[in-house]
Write an enzyme that holds these catalytic residues in place. Structure first.
Site, mmCIF file in Angstrom:
data_model
loop_
_atom_site.group_PDB
_atom_site.id
_atom_site.type_symbol
_atom_site.label_atom_id
_atom_site.label_comp_id
_atom_site.label_asym_id
_atom_site.label_seq_id
_atom_site.Cartn_x
_atom_site.Cartn_y
_atom_site.Cartn_z
ATOM 1 N N ASP A 183 0.811 -1.216 0.000
ATOM 2 C CA ASP A 183 0.000 0.000 0.000
ATOM 3 C C ASP A 183 0.853 1.278 0.000
ATOM 4 O O ASP A 183 2.032 1.260 0.371
ATOM 5 C CB ASP A 183 -0.890 0.036 1.250
ATOM 6 N N ASP A 184 0.191 2.362 -0.390
ATOM 7 C CA ASP A 184 0.693 3.746 -0.242
ATOM 8 C C ASP A 184 1.747 4.152 -1.270
ATOM 9 O O ASP A 184 2.280 5.256 -1.195
ATOM 10 C CB ASP A 184 1.247 4.010 1.170
ATOM 11 N N HIS A 190 -6.234 3.012 -3.716
ATOM 12 C CA HIS A 190 -6.090 3.293 -2.292
ATOM 13 C C HIS A 190 -6.382 4.773 -2.025
ATOM 14 O O HIS A 190 -5.840 5.345 -1.088
ATOM 15 C CB HIS A 190 -4.667 2.913 -1.837
ATOM 16 N N HIS A 209 -5.125 9.514 0.890
ATOM 17 C CA HIS A 209 -5.053 8.791 2.150
ATOM 18 C C HIS A 209 -5.812 9.491 3.281
ATOM 19 O O HIS A 209 -5.379 9.522 4.434
ATOM 20 C CB HIS A 209 -3.582 8.568 2.570
ATOM 21 N N HIS A 218 3.688 -2.404 3.019
ATOM 22 C CA HIS A 218 3.722 -1.059 2.422
ATOM 23 C C HIS A 218 4.983 -0.872 1.592
ATOM 24 O O HIS A 218 6.082 -1.211 2.046
ATOM 25 C CB HIS A 218 3.666 0.014 3.511
HETATM 26 ZN ZN LIG Z 1 -2.458 3.157 3.322
#
Ligand SMILES: [Zn+2]
Length: 386
Positions: free
Chosen positions: A201-202, A252, A256, A346
């Site tokens: 993620d991210d 995603h 955020h 991540h």
């Molecule tokens: Zn995230």
């Protein structure tokens, strides 16, 4: 000379007159030569104009002599492949010349003050040879899914090829024996298979995403990257590389935000704008949406459904964003013996060097346990975490 010696006693009387006439003849020849040289110098110092440049031709040069004198300016043809590619620049025929629009033959003489234009020499093409080569069997797939079973192996055919002798370029191909296609059946892994979906993620995040992609490639593992479109927008090539290497891209959000605490308009923007941006960059519109922080409520689920995205949570949290040691991250990634696992890690959002350090061990251990790696879209629907 001996006759001159015997004539010597007679020389006294007739010789003076003969000497005078010889001198006159020599003088006339000398005058004629001087006149000729002066006339030649006045007519021109042996220079013709070739392509606007002065070139010394003496009393008259042949085109072949001009080619040598003029080689660096007048263009030669090329040596080309059977398909027209240049194999050796200047490897063709020499240039030819025209004067007042007419071709000069190889035996023509070019004289002082002539105005001559060069014409690029003709190309010379390589020879073509005939050969045969195996024609590979095409692969035909039946069905959809990550599992592949060979139904029939197929056989190669034979092709008759006409190829350039030097370049190997194929000019013509005729199949003389048709290959038989290999047939593969695609489908879901058999019920009960051990499956693990690695998710990151991210990102994308320069340096870190590449390092993870390199490890996945070296281990022939496909994973899922839940991207922030804000990050993808700053690192478009990296987003494209993730897609090009066969990984699944998930959504995603843009920035955020905690969607449980956002207004409906913000929630909609964070979902739809992220999908639009990722699609514009990679050509792929992500279907699976992972809410930032895993935060969602009924209102968020409603907007997700209206926006055409599906919820993608996880079953195994590595907590790698808290930056524990690589050993801790690997231990958490491998914890639990469920048949289907979705592991949260991540690639973006900060320093992920520990995640990268842990990844090879995570992959090796899952392989040793008999798990198969799947992208999130191949997690069986009844096993989706939520
Ligand atoms: Zn995230």
């Amino acid at each position: 000379m001996p006759s001159d010696m015997t004539d010597a006693p007679d020389m006294i009387e007739p010789v003076p007159r003969r000497t005078r006439s010889v001198l006159l003849a020599v003088g006339a020849v000398l005058v004629a030569m001087v006149v000729a040289v002066v006339a030649w110098v006045m007519v021109g110092p042996g220079v013709a104009i070739i392509d606007g440049r002065s070139v010394y031709v003496g009393f008259g040069a042949s085109p072949a002599v001009l080619v040598r004198a003029h080689a660096s300016n007048a263009p030669w043809g090329d040596f080309v492949s059977a398909t027209g590619r240049v194999l050796r620049s200047g490897g063709g025929l020499p240039p030819t010349f025209t004067m007042e629009g007419r071709d000069l033959s190889p035996t023509s003489r070019i004289r002082p003050r002539d105005r001559v234009a060069s014409v690029r020499g003709r190309d010379v093409a390589e020879s073509i040879v005939t050969t045969t080569a195996p024609e590979p069997a095409p692969v035909r797939y039946e069905g959809e899914g990550p599992d592949q079973t060979v139904i029939s192996s197929g056989t190669a055919g034979v092709a008759l090829l006409k190829v350039g002798e030097v370049s190997g370029d194929v000019v013509q191909k005729t199949i003389v024996i048709e290959p038989v296609a290999k047939v593969m059946r695609r489908g879901a892994y058999p019920a009960g298979s051990l499956l693990v979906a690695l998710t990151f993620d991210d990102g994308p995040w320069p340096g870190q995403t590449e390092a993870i992609l390199d490890i996945l490639k070296a281990n022939d593992v496909k994973a899922t990257f839940f991207m922030l479109s804000g990050a993808a927008n700053h690192h478009k090539d990296l987003a494209r590389r993730v897609f090009a290497e066969g990984h699944l891209i998930g959504n995603h959000s843009v920035n955020h935000k905690n969607l449980s605490k956002s207004t409906p308009d913000v929630v909609r923007f964070e979902i739809v704008n992220a999908a639009d941006t990722i699609q514009a960059i990679t050509g792929y519109r992500p279907v699976w949406f992972r809410p930032p922080g895993g935060n969602y409520n009924a209102a968020v689920l409603q907007i997700m459904a209206e926006s055409g995205v599906k919820l993608a949570m996880w079953s195994t949290d590595t907590n790698d964003w808290r930056k524990p040691s690589p050993q801790d991250i690997a231990g958490r990634a491998l914890a639990g013996q469920q048949q289907v696992k979705v592991v949260l890690m991540h690639d973006g959002g900060g320093d992920r060097s520990r995640t990268i350090a842990a990844l090879p061990q995570v992959i090796a251990e899952y392989k040793a346990r008999g798990y198969r790696f799947v992208t999130f879209d191949h997690v069986p629907p009844d096993q989706l975490p939520h």
